[in-house]
Design an enzyme around this catalytic site. Sequence first.
Site, PDB file in Angstrom:
ATOM      1  N   GLU A 178       6.085   2.872 -22.829  1.00  0.00           N
ATOM      2  CA  GLU A 178       6.279   1.433 -22.962  1.00  0.00           C
ATOM      3  C   GLU A 178       5.897   1.114 -24.400  1.00  0.00           C
ATOM      4  OE1 GLU A 178       4.673  -2.896 -21.464  1.00  0.00           O
ATOM      5  OE2 GLU A 178       3.328  -1.266 -21.967  1.00  0.00           O
ATOM      6  N   ASP A 215       1.821   5.716 -13.602  1.00  0.00           N
ATOM      7  CA  ASP A 215       1.573   4.914 -14.792  1.00  0.00           C
ATOM      8  C   ASP A 215       0.366   5.507 -15.509  1.00  0.00           C
ATOM      9  OD1 ASP A 215       1.663   2.529 -16.505  1.00  0.00           O
ATOM     10  OD2 ASP A 215       2.700   1.628 -14.805  1.00  0.00           O
ATOM     11  N   ASP A 228       1.714   3.287 -20.661  1.00  0.00           N
ATOM     12  CA  ASP A 228       1.448   1.875 -20.947  1.00  0.00           C
ATOM     13  C   ASP A 228       1.155   1.647 -22.439  1.00  0.00           C
ATOM     14  OD1 ASP A 228       0.854  -0.722 -19.483  1.00  0.00           O
ATOM     15  OD2 ASP A 228      -1.015  -0.500 -20.595  1.00  0.00           O
ATOM     16  N   ASP A 251       0.830  -1.213   0.000  1.00  0.00           N
ATOM     17  CA  ASP A 251       0.000   0.000   0.000  1.00  0.00           C
ATOM     18  C   ASP A 251       0.864   1.262   0.000  1.00  0.00           C
ATOM     19  OD1 ASP A 251       0.870   0.093   2.722  1.00  0.00           O
ATOM     20  OD2 ASP A 251      -0.714  -1.342   3.192  1.00  0.00           O
ATOM     21  N   HIS A 274       7.623  -5.545 -14.033  1.00  0.00           N
ATOM     22  CA  HIS A 274       6.545  -6.382 -13.474  1.00  0.00           C
ATOM     23  C   HIS A 274       5.973  -7.346 -14.517  1.00  0.00           C
ATOM     24  CE1 HIS A 274       4.765  -3.148 -15.623  1.00  0.00           C
ATOM     25  NE2 HIS A 274       3.601  -3.759 -15.618  1.00  0.00           N
ATOM     26  N   ASP A 275       6.463  -7.300 -15.752  1.00  0.00           N
ATOM     27  CA  ASP A 275       5.902  -8.132 -16.822  1.00  0.00           C
ATOM     28  C   ASP A 275       6.809  -9.283 -17.219  1.00  0.00           C
ATOM     29  OD1 ASP A 275       3.562  -6.699 -17.111  1.00  0.00           O
ATOM     30  OD2 ASP A 275       4.431  -5.296 -18.543  1.00  0.00           O
TER      31      ASP A 275
HETATM   32  C1  NOJ Z   1       1.633  -3.424 -20.168  1.00  0.00           C
HETATM   33  C2  NOJ Z   1       1.703  -3.533 -18.685  1.00  0.00           C
HETATM   34  O1  NOJ Z   1       3.018  -3.358 -18.267  1.00  0.00           O
HETATM   35  C3  NOJ Z   1       1.131  -4.868 -18.320  1.00  0.00           C
HETATM   36  O2  NOJ Z   1       1.343  -5.194 -16.975  1.00  0.00           O
HETATM   37  C4  NOJ Z   1      -0.322  -4.866 -18.669  1.00  0.00           C
HETATM   38  O3  NOJ Z   1      -0.860  -6.143 -18.442  1.00  0.00           O
HETATM   39  C5  NOJ Z   1      -0.556  -4.464 -20.114  1.00  0.00           C
HETATM   40  N1  NOJ Z   1       0.263  -3.385 -20.553  1.00  0.00           N
HETATM   41  C6  NOJ Z   1      -1.970  -4.031 -20.309  1.00  0.00           C
HETATM   42  O4  NOJ Z   1      -2.194  -2.824 -19.649  1.00  0.00           O
END
Ligand code: NOJ
Length: 619
Positions: A340, A183, A283, A114, A411-412
């Site tokens: 991104e 973000d 994003d 949090d 995180h991906d």
């Molecule tokens: C990229 C983000 O980094 C990812 O975590 C997300 O699932 C997709 N875009 C959709 O927003």
Amino acid sequence: MGSKKLTMESTLGEVYDTPIGHDVLKKVLLQLGAEDILITNPLVSKIPVSMIGKLTGHSMGQGFYETLINLCNSEKKAYKDTKHYYTPKWWKEAVFYQIYPRTFCDSNGDGVGDIQGIIKRLDYLKNLGVDALWLSPIYDSPNDDNGYDIRDYRKIMTEFGTMEDFEELLDKVHEKGMRLIMDLVVNHTSDEHEWFKDAISDKGSKYRDYYFIKENSDKAPNNWKSFFSGPAWGQYGEDELWALHLFSKKQVDLNWENAGLRRDIEDMIRFWLKKGVDGFRMDVINYISKGSLKDGDETIGKMFGFTGIEHYLYGPHLHEYLHELHEEAFAPFDAFSVGETPGVGMEMAKLLTGESREEIDMIFSFDHLETPGHERFDDYKYDLNYYRNYITDWMENYGNDCWMSLFYDNHDNPRMLSKVESDPRKQQAAARLLAVMQFTLRGTPFIFQGDEMGLKNYEFTSIEEITDVESKNKYAELCGSGMSEEKAFKTILSGTREHARVMIPWEDSAVSPHDPHRKVAMTQKADLDLTEVYKKLIALRKRYNALCYGEFKVLNKRRDRFTYERYDKNEKFVIDCNLSGTATRGAFDGSGFKLVYGPLYGRVEDEVLLPYEVRIWKK
Ligand code: NOJ
């Protein structure tokens, strides 16, 4: 690079000379596991496009070449670098730290990270040498994709805290002389966003055109595939209308052609910038302009895994929309932006980030995350020689008008450290090597939470432990296609984003019984020595201008070696790396230099570099 219109009779070399042709063909080679020379070779480069299908037994299909030619014609001119120096900017000198709030720090023991937890760790981050934080989404969301499905852009997710908590965080970040970026998820909203609810239930709603909503019919409007498995169209509302969702069914795509939508987005961005936020990570920002809703080419679909991608990877109005956002929202606040941009290579990146373009400041390019011929869900060992070649290319060719981001994790993705080295006895040295390159190459380092602790992939034991929508859908799809559950789970283990989304094992925090990943905190301990190394390297990078803006030159590119210079008129550094897990002879002879970062185990005078050993020399 010419500006002549390309046709099927143009040569492969001419295609490669256009920004899109260059990046797409490079991507194809990467996918095939082949080297650039295949195209730059003078014989091959003279072959007309129309002949390739014949020569290669039509493996690509005619549609592929036509689509490629059309894409190339939409952007024929390469970006021209106009400068001989880098314009100084705070974000070029900064070290960023990405926080995935859900699993960063849980202050109230409910098992979910949090905002107060982030506040609690600000001193730690400051101490590490971090200058700016990027927060993954903290907005109100039903959490189908952990906040990347936004229900209300102007509200804080209840689990994370309140707007007061956020304002307190922002104030404290600024008090400590740091910055904060948020973000910006504007390719899509949640299907629970008011705009979508209104759009789907009321034919006359002004929001209907904010999305790609099509009347009911038996068939989806086109053959596009979702990044999260299955078709990219779903049916919604009582009337079962079709709407486009490139990601999960609960993430519906916004129609940027609609000027009203663009004004609302700008307004929302200004709402946060007025609060004092310093910028945004955007994003999948290169997907916002959807060219046409025509069927995607099946060959391209097979090759890239996602049918339809050629229609939005680099859509026809992308530059126009980004420039507009820059003018209307970012520029008046002098706010920073990092996009991104999956699938975008260096030439397209120049067109997005070149200073005179006034679009975005930086991008995240992802082509270094897997080595040629591999994709995220493959189980393989990452060869750092590929990273060396990739990064050298960017260091040498991205130009002075552009500035790159340096990262291995987010995180991906699974943890890079686990891909590079699986032997626990060597991981410590490998983690140090990755850190040294990240802080001594030219670009802005983005640390992902836990990198500095040497976190590795987590040993999940069953699919029930995986919560991520992408992985769950993929698992179902693999099992549905006849793969055994065991094999499907193994595949998921190799590529799941869940590895990066486990609770950070803070030394002093109790393990919450509610935390689905509480075992992580017990099984993975932070490597505090590595954290000290991070501090030292960050301090070094900040102390010497040459490590930030300085020139870059490769001295040794033998297999498994990466020795490079960073220098300006005042200082010179030599960074001598062993990229492999075995010892190698021929270490840089540091006569006349001083060692500023030394061997982990060996002795300085040794001409042998131990596994993953790095030395930083300063003149
Ligand atoms: C990229 C983000 O980094 C990812 O975590 C997300 O699932 C997709 N875009 C959709 O927003």
